[in-house]
Each structure stands twice: as structure tokens, then as C-alpha cells.
Motif scaffolding. Structure first.
Motif, PDB file in Angstrom:
ATOM      1  N   PRO A  32     -24.000  -1.807 -18.107  1.00  0.00           N
ATOM      2  CA  PRO A  32     -23.354  -2.823 -18.947  1.00  0.00           C
ATOM      3  C   PRO A  32     -23.143  -2.346 -20.387  1.00  0.00           C
ATOM      4  CG  PRO A  32     -25.016  -3.835 -17.564  1.00  0.00           C
ATOM      5  CD  PRO A  32     -25.153  -2.359 -17.369  1.00  0.00           C
ATOM      6  N   ALA A  33     -24.082  -1.552 -20.909  1.00  0.00           N
ATOM      7  CA  ALA A  33     -23.951  -1.062 -22.282  1.00  0.00           C
ATOM      8  C   ALA A  33     -22.719  -0.186 -22.448  1.00  0.00           C
ATOM      9  CB  ALA A  33     -25.204  -0.292 -22.684  1.00  0.00           C
ATOM     10  N   ASP A  34     -22.392   0.611 -21.421  1.00  0.00           N
ATOM     11  CA  ASP A  34     -21.208   1.465 -21.487  1.00  0.00           C
ATOM     12  C   ASP A  34     -19.934   0.625 -21.505  1.00  0.00           C
ATOM     13  OD1 ASP A  34     -22.799   3.731 -21.471  1.00  0.00           O
ATOM     14  OD2 ASP A  34     -22.647   4.015 -19.297  1.00  0.00           O
ATOM     15  N   ALA A  35     -19.907  -0.417 -20.684  1.00  0.00           N
ATOM     16  CA  ALA A  35     -18.737  -1.295 -20.643  1.00  0.00           C
ATOM     17  C   ALA A  35     -18.586  -2.056 -21.960  1.00  0.00           C
ATOM     18  CB  ALA A  35     -18.848  -2.264 -19.479  1.00  0.00           C
ATOM     19  N   ARG A  36     -19.704  -2.493 -22.529  1.00  0.00           N
ATOM     20  CA  ARG A  36     -19.644  -3.204 -23.816  1.00  0.00           C
ATOM     21  C   ARG A  36     -19.106  -2.283 -24.908  1.00  0.00           C
ATOM     22  NH1 ARG A  36     -24.619  -5.469 -22.040  1.00  0.00           N
ATOM     23  NH2 ARG A  36     -25.806  -3.937 -23.260  1.00  0.00           N
ATOM     24  N   ARG A  37     -19.517  -1.008 -24.871  1.00  0.00           N
ATOM     25  CA  ARG A  37     -19.037  -0.057 -25.882  1.00  0.00           C
ATOM     26  C   ARG A  37     -17.524   0.128 -25.770  1.00  0.00           C
ATOM     27  NH1 ARG A  37     -17.579   4.909 -25.353  1.00  0.00           N
ATOM     28  NH2 ARG A  37     -18.534   5.080 -23.276  1.00  0.00           N
ATOM     29  N   VAL A  38     -17.015   0.282 -24.553  1.00  0.00           N
ATOM     30  CA  VAL A  38     -15.580   0.469 -24.356  1.00  0.00           C
ATOM     31  C   VAL A  38     -14.811  -0.782 -24.776  1.00  0.00           C
ATOM     32  CG1 VAL A  38     -13.782   0.758 -22.600  1.00  0.00           C
ATOM     33  CG2 VAL A  38     -15.825   2.210 -22.564  1.00  0.00           C
ATOM     34  N   ASP A  39     -15.313  -1.934 -24.423  1.00  0.00           N
ATOM     35  CA  ASP A  39     -14.674  -3.190 -24.820  1.00  0.00           C
ATOM     36  C   ASP A  39     -14.631  -3.291 -26.342  1.00  0.00           C
ATOM     37  OD1 ASP A  39     -13.549  -5.778 -24.564  1.00  0.00           O
ATOM     38  OD2 ASP A  39     -15.536  -6.691 -24.724  1.00  0.00           O
ATOM     39  N   ARG A  40     -15.762  -2.983 -26.967  1.00  0.00           N
ATOM     40  CA  ARG A  40     -15.851  -3.078 -28.431  1.00  0.00           C
ATOM     41  C   ARG A  40     -14.938  -2.070 -29.126  1.00  0.00           C
ATOM     42  NH1 ARG A  40     -20.799  -2.441 -28.570  1.00  0.00           N
ATOM     43  NH2 ARG A  40     -20.887  -0.204 -29.001  1.00  0.00           N
TER      44      ARG A  40
END
Length: 232
Positions: A32-40
Motif C-alpha cells: 500500500p505504501a508504494d501505491a500511496r507514493r505513486v498516487d501522491r
């Protein structure tokens, strides 16, 4: 001229569908942290979901090229009980706009949901998203851009929100006139760093109703503005 800005979720309600980052993590089967980084980094400040941006996100997370069609578009905003009525009190004291973090994916649906439930208390076209202003709320640039769009000084903004980073640190660093931070319990308020609480422009309150009362209070007079803008 004072402009009141207010966070949308969780300050005024909740989204009933998964965040974009959550949907991306499920599709990519990644952390989830990787997806949050890409979204951000890619989606929250994009003005348009171009083919190039779509490809960058696909490459970053190992997604299929048509990933936007494979995730559930975000939306489903539901205002908290009493939030529209309380927001109406704020609108009675002056101009009100919403300042909210929003990925470019599904932005139209979320804006429509917010407009449907809260829009009659906001000024026309008064929903300012990170994708519109091309900056994260956690950066002072967002608040300077908001002031520029509204044709006011940054110090004329009084902001209400719930996030220490996005709704207090960044706007105060940008130079807004006042921040009312909803922290819930007294214990939560004490968890706000001492140096932040020391800023006289910041006030911590337990709920939205108290936040609106505090935001509309005239400090030098110790009164609040009523629905017609008169002191009470």
C-alpha cells in the motif's frame, strides 16, 4: 476580506469507496505504501490523466496499460450528520470554499458528490482540489495558489481541517491568518506538537460545530458572527 476554507473528508464527511491508492495497490498486488507514493507523486497534482501519465503510473507499479478502466472510480462522498447545517452557519459569516486532496482519477465524480451535498454553502466553483491547484495540501504552495485563485492575500484565509500536516503545518507556513484544527478529544489536542500549538494563529477544537464557532469569532471582540454577519 476573510475567506473561509474547509477540508472535506474527514472534516465534513467520509468517502464510501476506496481511495485511488487502495485500488491501485489491489490491482498491482503491491505494498500500500508504494501505491500511496505513486498516487501522491503522479496523480494528486496532475491536471489531466494523459496517456503519458497513465503509462508512467503503469510502469511504476507494474500495472496493465488500461489500469484506469480496471479500478473502481472513487466517489461516494457522504456528509456527516449535521455537517451541511453547520457549514451553513459558516457561509452566513462569509465566503466559503472547500480545500481538498483529490487524485485526478475520478475527480469529476467526487467533486459532483461534494457539490451535491455541500455545494449550496460554498461559493460558485468553490471546490479547490490538489489536482486543480497542481500542488499537495501539505505544501505551502497549495495555499498560495488558493489565495491567487481567489484574488486575496494568503493571510485573509481562515482554514478549518483535521490533518496536522495538511490543514495546519502547511497553511501556517504559507502565512494564512488562522487555522482551526479539529483534533477530537483533549488528549488528541495535546498530541499536537508544542511548537505548533504555540502558534497563536492555531486553535484546536473537538468537533466541526466548535470549529465553525471559533473560526467566525472576532478575536479582538470575543464574539462570533451570526447568520446575517452581525455579532452575537
Amino acid at each position: 476580506m476573510t475567506i473561509y476554507s474547509i477540508d472535506v473528508a474527514p472534516t465534513c464527511g467520509e468517502y464510501q469507496t476506496p481511495e485511488v491508492a487502495t485500488a491501485l495497490a489491489r490491482l498491482a498486488e503491491c505494498k500500500p505504501a508504494d501505491a500511496r507514493r505513486v498516487d501522491r507523486e503522479f496523480l494528486r497534482t496532475a491536471g489531466e490523466l494523459t496517456p503519458k501519465l497513465q503509462a508512467r503510473v503503469a510502469h511504476a507499479l507494474g500495472l496493465p496499460p488500461d489500469w484506469p478502466s480496471r479500478i473502481t472510480p472513487p466517489g461516494g462522498f457522504v456528509a456527516a450528520d449535521g455537517a451541511p447545517r453547520i457549514l451553513g452557519r459558516l457561509a452566513g459569516a462569509g465566503r466559503v470554499v472547500a480545500a481538498t486532496t483529490m487524485s485526478i482519477v475520478g475527480v469529476q465524480r467526487r467533486v459532483a458528490d461534494i457539490q451535491d451535498q455541500l455545494g449550496h454553502h460554498l461559493e460558485e466553483d468553490g471546490i479547490y482540489t490538489t489536482s486543480l491547484l497542481r500542488s499537495l495540501k501539505t505544501r505551502p504552495e497549495f495555499w498560495r495558489a488558493l489565495a491567487a485563485h481567489l484574488d486575496i492575500r494568503v493571510r485573509d484565509i481562515v482554514h478549518i481541517g483535521s490533518s496536522e500536516r495538511a490543514d495546519a503545518n502547511a497553511p501556517l507556513a504559507a502565512g494564512v491568518g488562522r487555522v482551526v484544527l479539529i483534533t477530537g478529544t483533549e488528549r488528541s489536542a495535546k498530541a499536537v506538537p508544542r511548537e505548533l500549538r504555540a502558534d497563536r494563529r492555531l486553535c484546536c477544537v473537538p468537533d466541526l460545530a466548535t470549529a465553525v464557532a471559533e473560526a467566525t469569532r472576532t478575536p479582538e471582540l470575543g464574539v462570533s458572527l451570526g447568520l446575517d454577519g452581525t455579532a452575537s
